[in-house]
Design a protein around this motif. Structure first.
Motif, mmCIF file in Angstrom:
data_model
loop_
_atom_site.group_PDB
_atom_site.id
_atom_site.type_symbol
_atom_site.label_atom_id
_atom_site.label_comp_id
_atom_site.label_asym_id
_atom_site.label_seq_id
_atom_site.Cartn_x
_atom_site.Cartn_y
_atom_site.Cartn_z
ATOM 1 N N MET A 358 15.266 -22.643 77.158
ATOM 2 C CA MET A 358 15.870 -22.057 75.948
ATOM 3 C C MET A 358 17.255 -21.542 76.278
ATOM 4 O O MET A 358 17.503 -21.082 77.395
ATOM 5 N N GLY A 359 18.150 -21.582 75.289
ATOM 6 C CA GLY A 359 19.503 -21.067 75.512
ATOM 7 C C GLY A 359 20.357 -22.058 76.285
ATOM 8 O O GLY A 359 20.016 -23.239 76.412
ATOM 9 N N GLU A 360 21.483 -21.577 76.809
ATOM 10 C CA GLU A 360 22.432 -22.460 77.485
ATOM 11 C C GLU A 360 22.213 -22.466 78.991
ATOM 12 O O GLU A 360 22.299 -21.425 79.640
ATOM 13 N N THR A 472 2.704 -28.045 72.625
ATOM 14 C CA THR A 472 3.637 -28.565 71.633
ATOM 15 C C THR A 472 5.054 -28.477 72.186
ATOM 16 O O THR A 472 5.311 -27.751 73.147
ATOM 17 N N VAL A 476 6.132 -22.293 75.551
ATOM 18 C CA VAL A 476 6.406 -21.733 76.878
ATOM 19 C C VAL A 476 5.245 -22.065 77.800
ATOM 20 O O VAL A 476 4.086 -21.781 77.482
ATOM 21 N N TYR A 521 31.065 -26.767 70.795
ATOM 22 C CA TYR A 521 29.822 -27.489 71.022
ATOM 23 C C TYR A 521 29.978 -28.950 70.592
ATOM 24 O O TYR A 521 30.505 -29.233 69.534
ATOM 25 N N LYS A 539 19.367 -25.771 67.710
ATOM 26 C CA LYS A 539 18.533 -24.788 67.012
ATOM 27 C C LYS A 539 18.334 -25.251 65.583
ATOM 28 O O LYS A 539 19.266 -25.738 64.958
ATOM 29 N N THR A 540 17.141 -25.081 65.087
ATOM 30 C CA THR A 540 16.942 -25.437 63.688
ATOM 31 C C THR A 540 15.969 -24.463 63.048
ATOM 32 O O THR A 540 15.273 -23.740 63.728
ATOM 33 N N THR A 541 15.983 -24.434 61.749
ATOM 34 C CA THR A 541 15.022 -23.594 61.042
ATOM 35 C C THR A 541 14.236 -24.483 60.087
ATOM 36 O O THR A 541 14.693 -25.565 59.705
ATOM 37 N N LYS A 542 13.081 -23.996 59.696
ATOM 38 C CA LYS A 542 12.228 -24.774 58.805
ATOM 39 C C LYS A 542 12.964 -25.073 57.501
ATOM 40 O O LYS A 542 12.831 -26.146 56.927
ATOM 41 N N GLU B 70 19.076 -15.277 74.612
ATOM 42 C CA GLU B 70 18.950 -16.674 74.193
ATOM 43 C C GLU B 70 18.228 -17.533 75.210
ATOM 44 O O GLU B 70 17.698 -18.590 74.860
ATOM 45 N N LYS B 75 15.789 -18.478 68.954
ATOM 46 C CA LYS B 75 16.653 -18.181 67.810
ATOM 47 C C LYS B 75 17.010 -16.698 67.792
ATOM 48 O O LYS B 75 16.194 -15.862 67.440
#
Lengths: 573, 452
Positions: A358-360, A472, A476, A521, A539-542, B70, B75
């Protein structure tokens, strides 16, 4: 309400009229269409009967409730236009002429529609076949009716009234090198509109240049190859000059070089093979048709192009010559659209893999890395986390906890089953390595048959899942550590076709990720991150994923820079 | 050869017995430059006292915190808490780094809008929101964090008359295992008030519940409390999903992370004893990831961190006014800054460094401020080298609350400067003058004349 109706009527039929002209050259550019309209009126009779035949066909199509879109984009009427111009060019205006004009226009319209039903199913274009059939029927049939007086007439040509205009063009070309070829080129262009003069050809050439540089280039390339073939093989030039049917070279080049085929180096190279075929077919058909007594016009172009497109559609692989799937009416746009879709969907592979973090994160060692990613294990990535000063730890850096990536969550790259977990190996002190168990604590996930991902150097005791669990994407599963051959905390990630800890790696791209460079980016899809890049998952949201699922029937309304834009999702045919 | 610094003689009481564990060594180093700019020249140009803010440190703190969160949660969004420091230069630095705005009053809201923050990126907290405030927020699509039932009812009524559906969250308070528990803000989780408020919102159909908010304390020393708070908010979110099939877009864990200041009564200095940011991050992110959300439904994590991001980016420079010996022999030094501009000195023992070189002698001193009030004590007890009038000092960790809580009492408020990444100094707020102080004052005509 009435003004609205008359507005749309004008739009449909006005556009239909103009598009009929430009469609002859595979374009819907209005400027080009106006230029062609003007050229058709170089002979007043031809111009007038061209317009009339289009209008007659449009009225007929409307009366019989045929597809309005195809009226509007000129598909139904560009062949009737050519028939109208041809008739107006060669016959006198009298009552018989108008009767023939009406009959032929309606006939050509129906032949056009028939060809659409027959060929469109196979994904093939009908080009100018309806025109050929229409004009041949008249040429063959009309003389049998003695009551119908079709008299060849004096050409009501603009050339008669403004001879200086036309001769000046001809003379100035005459002073150029290769004057013969240039004359032939322009006259062949003009011949498409039955105008056998340089001025018409010059204007058409300018029009093509306006609508597409690629099409213009192709017209020159195609014509040159054809001319060269005739020249070097001692062809009979009288055929080319007789009715300037060299336009077959030009039309084929545009059609197969950039309109039906995505323009590329290969499509241009292919012309070197196809144009000579056209040349041969011109010559052979010329002989055949002189027996029948019919003019050849664009028959070679039609036959060869349709055969080519039909055969190309049966291939199983692309091999560099790509047929255009969604016509943009511009070789440039076809080219860009193709490049774009290759870039976005090039490896529409079955498994979508994402970054296992997660993250950069920073790629400290990439594929074929010099330190350890060699030979059987060359297709692997090492990840760590850097701060603003590009350091992977905070001072002093003697302790595992000083390293930014130590103990950070590691996630599953895609959904799958846990097939192996190796735990129990201590995390090394900084700068120490464990060469006996060089992979350290490791987890192997099966995403599909012969498709596994492996994550190594995991922190001892940090596995959140067990063997057999289903995970999935993004779940984690462990924490980053420094076990195995790891002098400082980092994460090792590789793909393999077998589930063993020392399996060979395979080269496989990640589905989507962002690469950060100079605080901007960049989006990558189906690509392989390289050493020293800073990468992160998208990153995305529903809300977004649900809003942008393109289900057929869905309509989108956008407000873009003050303009209202509407998109409609249609099912593919 | 440099001229030797004059040091006045000191009286030091000798302790018989064992030396204490802190020894007699002087731990303070002189701080002569801030971000490479000499303290002396700053005070000379802008006057004394002077607030100095380091832009570099703000950006470093933000990026650090962003990276830490992050890499643990997919998110994350920070919202800068305006009440901590609402200087436009500071706020815009945060906004440039990607932070939204968090406000608790109408004027802060208007400040954020004026700075250019889009309406839908301003989180509106606080118990005091007038009808006009609510209408403005709805118009701008700003998330409204509801504090009490009266606000909820008023909002529902107002929403009926407007064409936009307000985006709201409720503030939740809960038992996180620490003392004291803040229960005056928001709706309580344990006694069911929060669930009741949620049901009222969903039943009304007039409000769009987009988030859940909590702010469990300030200067929190136990990160695990955040873990508990995050779990309880997650439970609420999952219950909402279960009952109403509605996805909560975000969980706002508020602020309260400790900065490196030393609390009064603390044994160890703050820089050694306060939890690191990653400890809070671990607690919060682990709690949410383990709460039971579907992988695609993980809510956004909003954070309203204030103090932890800006405290150590701010300094207060000041000068010595005079020295005194009190009646019982204790040494006192009077500074030109006091509780009027150091409100946080009521609960912190600020670290103070001399701004010029000194020898090895030190003296236990009380530091007083310039006000003619008995409560104006900056430090009850501090070990400093002997200072004389005109000597300059630097107070550390002054970025949070001191500026926004400065009083205009007895002393006019000082100038504020910011040093940018290229070590250039910018004046971001001019010192107060009598004119600026009297700006709103209106003197009635009949009081203009007097005869003494």
């Amino acid at each position: 309400m009435n003004t609205n109706n008359s507005n749309t009527l004008l739009k449909v039929y006005g556009n239909g009229l103009l598009n009929s002209y430009s469609q002859i050259f595979f374009s819907n550019n209005k400027t080009f269409a106006v230029l062609l309209l003007i050229i058709s009126f170089f002979d007043l009779g031809a111009g007038l009967s061209g317009v009339l035949s289009v209008i007659i066909s449009q009225i007929t199509a409307k009366l019989f409730n045929f597809n309005e879109e195809l009226i509007k984009d000129g598909t139904y009427t560009y062949n009737t236009l050519m028939v109208g111009i041809a008739l107006g060019m060669f016959y006198d205006f009298n009552f018989s002429f108008f009767v023939i004009l009406v009959i032929t226009s309606i006939l050509t319209l129906f032949i056009t529609i028939w060809f659409i039903t027959v060929l469109a199913k196979k994904g093939l274009p009908f080009l100018s076949l309806p025109f050929l059939f229409g004009i041949w029927i008249i040429i063959l049939g009309a003389p049998n009716f003695s009551a119908l007086q079709l008299n060849p007439k004096e050409i009501l040509s603009l050339a008669k009234w403004f001879p200086e205009l036309f001769s000046s063009v001809t003379n100035s070309i005459g002073s150029l090198p290769f004057a013969d070829v240039i004359h032939l080129y322009f006259r062949s262009l003009g011949a498409i509109f039955f105008q056998y003069n340089d001025l018409a050809g010059l204007i058409i050439a300018i029009g093509i240049l306006i609508y597409s540089r690629i099409a213009f280039g192709l017209s020159i390339v195609g014509f040159s190859i054809g001319f060269a073939f005739y020249h070097f093989f001692g062809g009979d030039f009288s055929q080319l000059i007789y009715s300037y049917i060299g336009f077959n070279f030009i039309l084929t080049a545009i059609a197969l070089g950039g309109f039906f085929v995505v323009p590329s180096k290969k499509s241009y190279l292919m012309l070197f093979f196809i144009i000579p075929v056209i040349a041969l077919s011109i010559s052979s058909l010329h002989t055949l048709f002189s027996y029948i007594g019919l003019p050849l016009y664009s028959l070679p172009f039609n036959i060869i192009t349709i055969i080519f497109l039909a055969t190309m559609a049966t291939r199983s692989k692309d091999s560099g010559i790509t047929l255009v799937t969604l016509q943009q009416f511009s070789p440039e746009k076809n080219h860009y659209k193709h490049l774009n879709s290759v870039n976005r969907f090039k490896n529409n592979t079955y498994y979508h893999l994402h970054l296992p973090v997660m993250g950069e994160w920073h790629i400290s060692q990439g594929h074929n890395g010099v330190i350890t990613h060699k030979e059987d294990w060359q297709y692997a990535w090492d990840f760590d986390v850097l701060d603003e000063d590009k350091k992977s730890y905070q001072s002093p850096g003697n302790d595992l906890k000083d390293y930014f990536c130590y103990d950070l969550p590691v996630v599953a790259s895609s959904e799958g089953y846990i097939v192996e977990i190796f735990d129990g190996i201590e995390d090394n002190k900084i700068n120490e390595v464990n060469l006996k168990k060089n992979w350290g604590n490791t987890i192997i996930i099966k995403h599909g048959e012969h498709f596994y991902t492996k994550l190594s150097h995991i922190k001892k005791g940090s596995f959140k899942v067990k063997k057999g669990d289903y995970v999935t994407k993004g779940q984690v599963i462990a924490s980053c550590g420094s076990s195995g051959r790891s002098p400082e905390p980092h994460l090792h990630f590789q793909l393999q076709t077998t589930p063993y800890i020392d399996s060979k790696t395979i080269e496989f791209p990640l589905a989507y990720y962002l690469r950060k460079e100079n605080n901007k980016y960049h989006f990558h899809c189906f690509d392989i991150p390289k050493e020293n890049e800073i990468v992160s998952n998208v990153k995305t949201t529903k809300l977004l994923t649900e809003a942008f699922d393109f289900v057929p029937g869905k309509t989108f309304y956008f407000n873009y820079k003050g303009k209202k834009v509407k998109w409609e999702v249609l099912p593919t045919q | 050869m440099d001229k030797k610094q004059y040091e006045r003689p000191i009286i030091k009481s000798l302790n018989n017995g064992v030396m204490n564990k802190f020894g007699t060594r002087n731990e303070y180093a002189a701080l002569t430059h801030i971000e490479g700019v000499p303290v002396k020249s700053l005070l000379q140009e802008y006057g004394s006292p002077l607030f100095v803010i380091s832009e570099r440190k703000i950006r470093e703190n933000y990026r650090n915190a962003k990276r830490i969160f992050e890499t643990r949660y997919p998110k994350v969004q920070f919202a800068w808490s305006y009440k901590t420091n609402y200087l436009n230069a500071v706020c815009n630095t945060f906004h440039q780094e990607g932070s939204w705005a968090e406000v608790v009053s109408r004027f802060e809201y208007e400040k954020a809008i004026k700075n250019g923050v889009p309406g839908d990126k301003i989180l509106f907290n606080g118990p005091d929101k007038t009808d006009s405030d609510l209408r403005l927020s709805i118009k701008n699509n700003s998330p409204i964090h509801i504090d009490h039932l009266d606000e909820l009812y008023r909002l529902t009524e107002i929403a009926t008359g407007m064409d936009k559906k307000p985006r709201v969250a409720i503030r939740v308070n809960m038992d996180t295992g620490i003392y004291p528990m803040w229960d005056r803000f928001g709706f309580n989780y344990e006694n069911g008030q929060a669930w009741d408020a949620i049901n009222k919102i969903m039943a009304s159909g007039k409000l769009n519940l987009v988030g859940l908010h909590c702010h469990i304390g300030t200067f929190m020393l136990t990160p695990s409390a955040y873990g508990v708070a995050a779990s309880k908010l997650s439970e609420l979110a999952l219950s909402i999903k279960h009952q109403y099939n509605k996805d909560i877009t975000y969980l706002d864990l508020g602020g309260g992370f400790a900065s490196k200041n030393t609390l009064k009564g603390s044994l160890l200095p703050g820089s050694d004893s306060v939890p690191e940011i990653y400890e809070y991050a671990e607690a919060i992110t682990t709690a949410i990831l383990n709460a039971g959300f579907q992988p695609d439904d993980l809510p956004y994590l909003y954070l309203e961190t204030g103090r932890a991001l800006v405290d150590d980016a701010g300094f207060l420079l000041g000068s010595v006014i005079s020295n005194k010996r009190l009646s019982d022999g204790r040494r006192a030094t009077i500074m030109d800054f006091g509780v009027n501009i150091m409100f946080t000195s009521f609960w912190y023992d600020h670290k103070i460094s001399p701004a010029q070189e000194f020898g090895q002698h030190t003296e236990d001193t009380i530091l007083y401020g310039p006000l003619c009030m008995n409560i104006d004590v900056v430090r009850e007890n501090i070990t400093l080298p002997p200072l004389k009038p005109g000597d300059q000092v630097v107070v550390h960790h002054m970025g949070a609350y001191n500026i926004s809580q400065s009083m205009q009492f007895i002393s006019l408020r000082p100038a504020i400067v910011m040093i940018d990444n290229d070590k250039k100094v910018h004046l971001i707020k001019a010192a107060e003058t009598l004119e600026t102080l009297e700006k709103g004052e209106v003197l009635p005509e009949y009081l203009k004349e007097f005869n003494i």
